[in-house]
Every structure is written in structure tokens, then in C-alpha cells.
Design an enzyme around this catalytic site. Structure first.
Site, PDB file in Angstrom:
ATOM      1  N   ASN A  86       0.802  -1.209   0.000  1.00  0.00           N
ATOM      2  CA  ASN A  86       0.000   0.000   0.000  1.00  0.00           C
ATOM      3  C   ASN A  86       0.844   1.272   0.000  1.00  0.00           C
ATOM      4  O   ASN A  86       0.349   2.344  -0.330  1.00  0.00           O
ATOM      5  CB  ASN A  86      -0.916  -0.014   1.240  1.00  0.00           C
ATOM      6  CG  ASN A  86      -1.647   1.295   1.437  1.00  0.00           C
ATOM      7  OD1 ASN A  86      -2.551   1.625   0.680  1.00  0.00           O
ATOM      8  ND2 ASN A  86      -1.251   2.071   2.457  1.00  0.00           N
ATOM      9  N   SER A 137      -2.978  -0.178  -6.597  1.00  0.00           N
ATOM     10  CA  SER A 137      -2.698   0.726  -7.703  1.00  0.00           C
ATOM     11  C   SER A 137      -3.565   1.967  -7.510  1.00  0.00           C
ATOM     12  O   SER A 137      -3.531   2.602  -6.464  1.00  0.00           O
ATOM     13  CB  SER A 137      -2.966   0.040  -9.047  1.00  0.00           C
ATOM     14  OG  SER A 137      -2.762   0.913 -10.130  1.00  0.00           O
ATOM     15  N   TYR A 152       2.859  10.001 -11.828  1.00  0.00           N
ATOM     16  CA  TYR A 152       2.109   9.181 -10.861  1.00  0.00           C
ATOM     17  C   TYR A 152       1.318   8.096 -11.590  1.00  0.00           C
ATOM     18  O   TYR A 152       1.339   6.920 -11.185  1.00  0.00           O
ATOM     19  CB  TYR A 152       1.174  10.067 -10.042  1.00  0.00           C
ATOM     20  CG  TYR A 152       0.289   9.292  -9.101  1.00  0.00           C
ATOM     21  CD1 TYR A 152       0.806   8.745  -7.929  1.00  0.00           C
ATOM     22  CD2 TYR A 152      -1.062   9.102  -9.372  1.00  0.00           C
ATOM     23  CE1 TYR A 152       0.003   8.029  -7.053  1.00  0.00           C
ATOM     24  CE2 TYR A 152      -1.873   8.388  -8.508  1.00  0.00           C
ATOM     25  CZ  TYR A 152      -1.334   7.851  -7.343  1.00  0.00           C
ATOM     26  OH  TYR A 152      -2.138   7.131  -6.485  1.00  0.00           O
ATOM     27  N   LYS A 156       1.497   3.857 -11.368  1.00  0.00           N
ATOM     28  CA  LYS A 156       0.351   3.008 -11.072  1.00  0.00           C
ATOM     29  C   LYS A 156       0.023   2.068 -12.230  1.00  0.00           C
ATOM     30  O   LYS A 156      -0.472   0.956 -12.013  1.00  0.00           O
ATOM     31  CB  LYS A 156      -0.853   3.874 -10.688  1.00  0.00           C
ATOM     32  CG  LYS A 156      -0.664   4.614  -9.367  1.00  0.00           C
ATOM     33  CD  LYS A 156      -0.334   3.654  -8.228  1.00  0.00           C
ATOM     34  CE  LYS A 156      -0.245   4.333  -6.885  1.00  0.00           C
ATOM     35  NZ  LYS A 156       0.029   3.376  -5.789  1.00  0.00           N
TER      36      LYS A 156
END
Length: 282
Positions: A86, A137, A152, A156
Site C-alpha cells: 500500500n 494501484s 504518478y 500506477k
């Protein structure tokens, strides 16, 4: 201590969805190892001194630190059943604005830290022939059309690709993999400490600046997702016999995923002839 329940290992647990998950797991009687760069703040945030909780200070980019943490959990709880990767943070900035250092730092935490934990956890899971790796994700890992979020989004998207490959590699060892795509949840993700701004913004990028303002003035405090309900969803995923590879968390994430699928279907149809024209003629 209920030894019949799964042992969880959760990274990035001092705030956000990670913190909500750890608290819910402990409430439900699970044994939980949780990591943070600051173990004191983690312990204060979780506020649980029972033998079911093992707070760990871990540097995700330091493989020795990761290995030691995994071994500490095995020594304490006898093994690990569920890994939740996480840990991560948001990086705002258009691709032109982002420095090489800013981009690499975001990939370091969001991808290479995740890989360090996954790689070393797989040794344990492969040996015991069981386990479940849940990689967090974002809907930004499926849909990248957010101006100012390119790096970013790239991190992901990378989580998605490596988890899909992991699912195929780990299947023969009875190890499951799930990608979770959260939408907007009412956590501190959009606040200082979880979000970094570009060091050298370029004013010409009005769409990106408007997106930043929208997040700061319209979205903060109005996120549709409930972190406590997200925690319950994580637990349900881990208890499923046939857990999904892809799980979209939140009605906003679910809706954006459908929109992306529609775009892909339309573009496949519109360009089918050109797509197939590149084959050798039979």
C-alpha cells in the site's frame, strides 16, 4: 491470539487506506504486521498494544530492511498469509515540469519499494505454497488522462503490469495476486505529506493548474469513498477462494473503468482495418 486467522503484512500503514485496514483487521482479530518509515507515529496512529499487532520500521528501498521485517513477522506469528503493498505517494506535475529526480523518487517508492517487498515475500509464499499479494494501484493505473499526473499514473500503470505478470508466475505455487484500483477515498492522500507538487511549475499548463486547484478546493473533504468500508473490502478479497486479479474500489473508480473500456472498444472498432493491415498477407 486466534491462530486460525490469516496473518497480514501491510506496508504504508501509518495513514490513509493502510491505517484504516490495519485498524479493522485488529478489530476483527487478525494478526497484523504493519510498516512505516516512522514506527512511533505508526504505533500512535494504530493505538493497539495487543500481541496481534507488530509495528515495524522499514525502509522499502533497503532490501536488508525488508528482509529483516519479513523474518521478524515469521518469527513472531509463524508465517505470513496476505501481503498488501500500500505504501506510496502522489506526485503532481506535467511531464515537462517534472525533474528527473522527482520522477525517479516517485518510481522508487511506488514501484521499486513494492518490488523489494514482493520479491522477498515470494520466497516465503513459494516455500509454503500459499499466499495472496494485494497491490494497491489506483484508477490512475487504468486511466491516465489526468493533466499533471503523468508520472504518478505511470507508476500506477506499472503496478498493474507487474501484478498481472506476477499472477501468472505465482499461480503454480498457489499464490494469488490482486490489483486494487481505488478511486477517491476520504483520507489524507490529497494533503501535505502524501502529495508532492512540482518544484518548477510552468504557468502555461493551465489544464494542470486547474486540476490542482480542483483537487485542493473541490475534492478534499468530498471524496466519495469510505476508508472503513474499503478495509472491509480488502478483507473480503483476501477471504475469497477465487479472488479477482482486477478489483475496482469505489463507485467512481468503477464508473471510470467502464468509460475507459468504452473508449478502447470504440477505438478498436474504428481502426480495425488499419490494425489488421500490418499482418503478412496469407
Amino acid at each position: 491470539m486466534d491462530n486460525s486467522k490469516k496473518v497480514w503484512f501491510v506496508t504504508g500503514a501509518s495513514k490513509g487506506l493502510g491505517l484504516a485496514l490495519v485498524k479493522k483487521l485488529l478489530t476483527e482479530g487478525y494478526r497484523v504486521a504493519a510498516t512505516s518509515r516512522d514506527v512511533k507515529s505508526l504505533s500512535l496512529a494504530v493505538d493497539n498494544n495487543t500481541s496481534n499487532f507488530l509495528p515495524l520500521q522499514v525502509e522499502l528501498l533497503n532490501e536488508e530492511s525488508v528482509l529483516k521485517a519479513i523474518q521478524d513477522v515469521i518469527n513472531t506469528f509463524g508465517g505470513i498469509d496476505v501481503l498488501v503493498n500500500n505504501a506510496g505517494y502522489g506526485q503532481i506535475g506535467t511531464l515537462e515540469e517534472m525533474t528527473d529526480v522527482e520522477a525517479r523518487e516517485n518510481f522508487d517508492i511506488n514501484i521499486f519499494g513494492l518490488l523489494n517487498v514482493t520479491r522477498n515475500m515470494m520466497s516465503h509464499f513459494r516455500t509454503k505454497k500459499s499466499g495472496h499479494i494485494i497491490n494497491v494501484s489506483s484508477i490512475a493505473g487504468l486511466l491516465g488522462t489526468f493533466p499533471g499526473w503523468g508520472v504518478y499514473c505511470a507508476t500506477k500503470f506499472a503496478v498493474v503490469g507487474l501484478t498481472e505478470a506476477l499472477s501468472a508466475e505465482a499461480k503454480e505455487f498457489n499464490v494469488k495476486a490482486t490489483i486494487v484500483y481505488p478511486g477517491y477515498f476520504n483520507t489524507n492522500f490529497l494533503k501535505e505529506g502524501s502529495m508532492k507538487m512540482p518544484a518548477n511549475p510552468i504557468a502555461d499548463y493551465t489544464a494542470a493548474r486547474n486540476t490542482e486547484v480542483w483537487h485542493e478546493t473541490q475534492m478534499i473533504g468530498n471524496q466519495p469513498g469510505d476508508p472503513d468500508k474499503a478495509a472491509l473490502a480488502f478483507i473480503q478479497l483476501a477471504e475469497m477462494e477465487n479472488a479477482p486479479l482486477h478489483f475496482f474500489m469505489g463507485s467512481d473508480s468503477f464508473g471510470m473503468a467502464y468509460n475507459k473500456i468504452e473508449v478502447l472498444q470504440n477505438e478498436l472498432t474504428a481502426n480495425e482495418v488499419l490494425s489488421k493491415s500490418t499482418d503478412y498477407k496469407k
